[in-house]
Write a protein that holds these residues in place. Structure first.
Motif, mmCIF file in Angstrom:
data_model
loop_
_atom_site.group_PDB
_atom_site.id
_atom_site.type_symbol
_atom_site.label_atom_id
_atom_site.label_comp_id
_atom_site.label_asym_id
_atom_site.label_seq_id
_atom_site.Cartn_x
_atom_site.Cartn_y
_atom_site.Cartn_z
ATOM 1 N N ARG A 99 35.204 -43.722 -28.859
ATOM 2 C CA ARG A 99 33.990 -43.366 -29.423
ATOM 3 C C ARG A 99 32.939 -44.300 -29.239
ATOM 4 O O ARG A 99 33.257 -45.598 -29.103
ATOM 5 N N ALA A 100 31.836 -44.106 -29.203
ATOM 6 C CA ALA A 100 30.605 -44.894 -28.534
ATOM 7 C C ALA A 100 29.232 -44.622 -29.366
ATOM 8 O O ALA A 100 29.064 -43.526 -29.645
ATOM 9 N N THR A 101 28.563 -45.687 -29.321
ATOM 10 C CA THR A 101 27.239 -45.273 -29.751
ATOM 11 C C THR A 101 26.336 -45.027 -28.578
ATOM 12 O O THR A 101 26.356 -45.536 -27.354
ATOM 13 N N VAL A 102 25.383 -43.971 -28.430
ATOM 14 C CA VAL A 102 24.704 -43.458 -27.313
ATOM 15 C C VAL A 102 23.204 -43.255 -27.385
ATOM 16 O O VAL A 102 22.902 -43.299 -28.382
ATOM 17 N N ASP A 103 22.601 -43.511 -26.317
ATOM 18 C CA ASP A 103 21.241 -43.408 -26.192
ATOM 19 C C ASP A 103 20.873 -41.972 -25.956
ATOM 20 O O ASP A 103 21.424 -41.443 -24.906
ATOM 21 N N ASN A 152 36.348 -34.700 -22.568
ATOM 22 C CA ASN A 152 35.975 -33.760 -23.759
ATOM 23 C C ASN A 152 35.032 -34.678 -24.670
ATOM 24 O O ASN A 152 35.301 -35.823 -25.053
ATOM 25 N N ILE A 153 33.883 -34.098 -24.916
ATOM 26 C CA ILE A 153 32.866 -34.836 -25.589
ATOM 27 C C ILE A 153 32.367 -34.072 -26.897
ATOM 28 O O ILE A 153 31.858 -32.978 -26.920
ATOM 29 N N THR A 154 32.115 -34.723 -28.012
ATOM 30 C CA THR A 154 31.499 -34.431 -29.053
ATOM 31 C C THR A 154 30.431 -35.535 -29.497
ATOM 32 O O THR A 154 30.569 -36.671 -29.786
ATOM 33 N N ILE A 155 29.019 -35.017 -29.568
ATOM 34 C CA ILE A 155 27.784 -35.792 -30.008
ATOM 35 C C ILE A 155 27.492 -35.401 -31.499
ATOM 36 O O ILE A 155 27.313 -34.264 -31.591
ATOM 37 N N VAL A 156 27.435 -36.324 -32.429
ATOM 38 C CA VAL A 156 27.168 -36.172 -33.530
ATOM 39 C C VAL A 156 26.101 -37.411 -33.917
ATOM 40 O O VAL A 156 26.273 -38.611 -34.094
ATOM 41 N N ASN A 157 24.770 -37.103 -34.096
ATOM 42 C CA ASN A 157 23.608 -37.951 -33.830
ATOM 43 C C ASN A 157 23.808 -38.975 -32.734
ATOM 44 O O ASN A 157 23.854 -38.311 -31.980
ATOM 45 N N HIS A 158 23.788 -40.248 -33.073
ATOM 46 C CA HIS A 158 23.778 -41.167 -32.021
ATOM 47 C C HIS A 158 25.588 -41.770 -31.635
ATOM 48 O O HIS A 158 25.617 -42.693 -31.224
ATOM 49 N N ALA A 160 29.113 -40.453 -30.123
ATOM 50 C CA ALA A 160 30.121 -39.542 -29.342
ATOM 51 C C ALA A 160 31.401 -39.991 -29.121
ATOM 52 O O ALA A 160 31.709 -41.191 -29.458
ATOM 53 N N TYR A 161 32.023 -38.990 -29.751
ATOM 54 C CA TYR A 161 33.605 -38.780 -29.595
ATOM 55 C C TYR A 161 34.269 -38.047 -28.308
ATOM 56 O O TYR A 161 33.875 -36.795 -28.479
ATOM 57 N N CYS A 162 35.072 -38.642 -27.575
ATOM 58 C CA CYS A 162 35.549 -38.313 -26.613
ATOM 59 C C CYS A 162 37.048 -38.487 -26.383
ATOM 60 O O CYS A 162 37.838 -39.220 -27.094
ATOM 61 N N SER A 163 37.633 -37.393 -25.632
ATOM 62 C CA SER A 163 38.932 -37.721 -25.166
ATOM 63 C C SER A 163 39.232 -37.277 -24.050
ATOM 64 O O SER A 163 38.742 -36.374 -23.250
ATOM 65 N N ILE A 164 40.220 -37.879 -23.362
ATOM 66 C CA ILE A 164 40.662 -37.491 -22.112
ATOM 67 C C ILE A 164 42.295 -37.576 -22.069
ATOM 68 O O ILE A 164 43.051 -38.172 -22.612
#
Length: 221
Positions: A99-103, A152-158, A160-164
């Motif tokens: 998970r990450a905070t994204v711009d 695999n990426i899911t963006i919820v507001n700012h 990101a939830y990713c899986s590999i």
């Protein structure tokens, strides 16, 4: 000195360890006595040195995360569990979650998608990677890995939830950036990042099959 947290201790019944690596600590050593997450674990469990891994000094380490990334690492404590986990990587039953905070420009945007590519090294001393696709140039394809990697990426507001499953160096960071969601504070893949910014990227969950019982294990922080 940054210190690991031992989240799950290896036992005869459960032949693996799970640790939480802080940011700015390497996952594995380049030289045998380097300070790193694996060597810190070996101080508590020297018996893990009986496992032969990808490299002699990596023992039962199943995967890595970038030095600047914080989060979970899985380490096998027996040769049979190591071999099992490596096979799971090939079979796609070992899954890593980030998970990450994204711009990006629209903070209300929610989105779910996958991105798949090969990768090539890029920049001075190959510090970065770039995705390579079917419509990339002949030169880029020639320099690229043979395997295709999917995020695999899911963006919820700012967020990101990713899986590999199987991963390439900087895969998630690069795929997020290419998709228009660079990680906040990522000076390699976010053109707006500054050195003083906080790099908010965490390997927060692992999913795998227990190497003895075959039961699905999900470990999350």
């Amino acid at each position: 000195m940054a210190e690991i947290k031992i989240m799950f201790e290896p036992t005869e019944k459960d032949p693996y360890a799970i640790i939480y690596k802080p940011a700015d600590l390497p996952s594995a050593p380049l030289n045998i006595n380097d300070d790193c997450a694996l060597n810190q674990l070996l101080k508590y469990y020297p018996q893990l040195k009986s496992v032969t891994g990808k490299k002699d000094i990596e023992y039962g380490l199943i995967h890595r995360i970038d030095t600047i990334t914080r989060g979970l690492l899985l380490i096998a404590s027996t040769q049979s569990s190591y071999d099992n986990f490596i096979q799971q990587q090939k079979n796609g039953t070992f899954i890593k979650f980030y998970r990450a905070t994204v711009d990006y420009s629209n903070p209300k945007q929610n989105n779910q998608f996958s991105i798949s590519s090969r990768f090539r090294t890029f920049g001075p001393k190959g510090r970065e990677v770039r995705p390579v696709f079917e419509d990339s140039s002949v030169y880029e394809k020639k320099k690229a890995s043979q395997k295709i990697y999917t995020t695999n990426i899911t963006i919820v507001n700012h967020k990101a939830y990713c899986s590999i499953k199987e991963g390439f160096r900087h895969q998630v960071r690069c795929h997020l950036s290419y998709s228009g969601y660079p990680i906040k504070g990522d000076v390699l893949y976010n053109k707006n990042a500054k050195e003083k910014d906080i790099f908010d990227f965490e390997a927060y969950k692992l999913e795998f099959l227990h190497p003895v019982s075959g039961k699905k294990i999900i470990y999350e922080v």
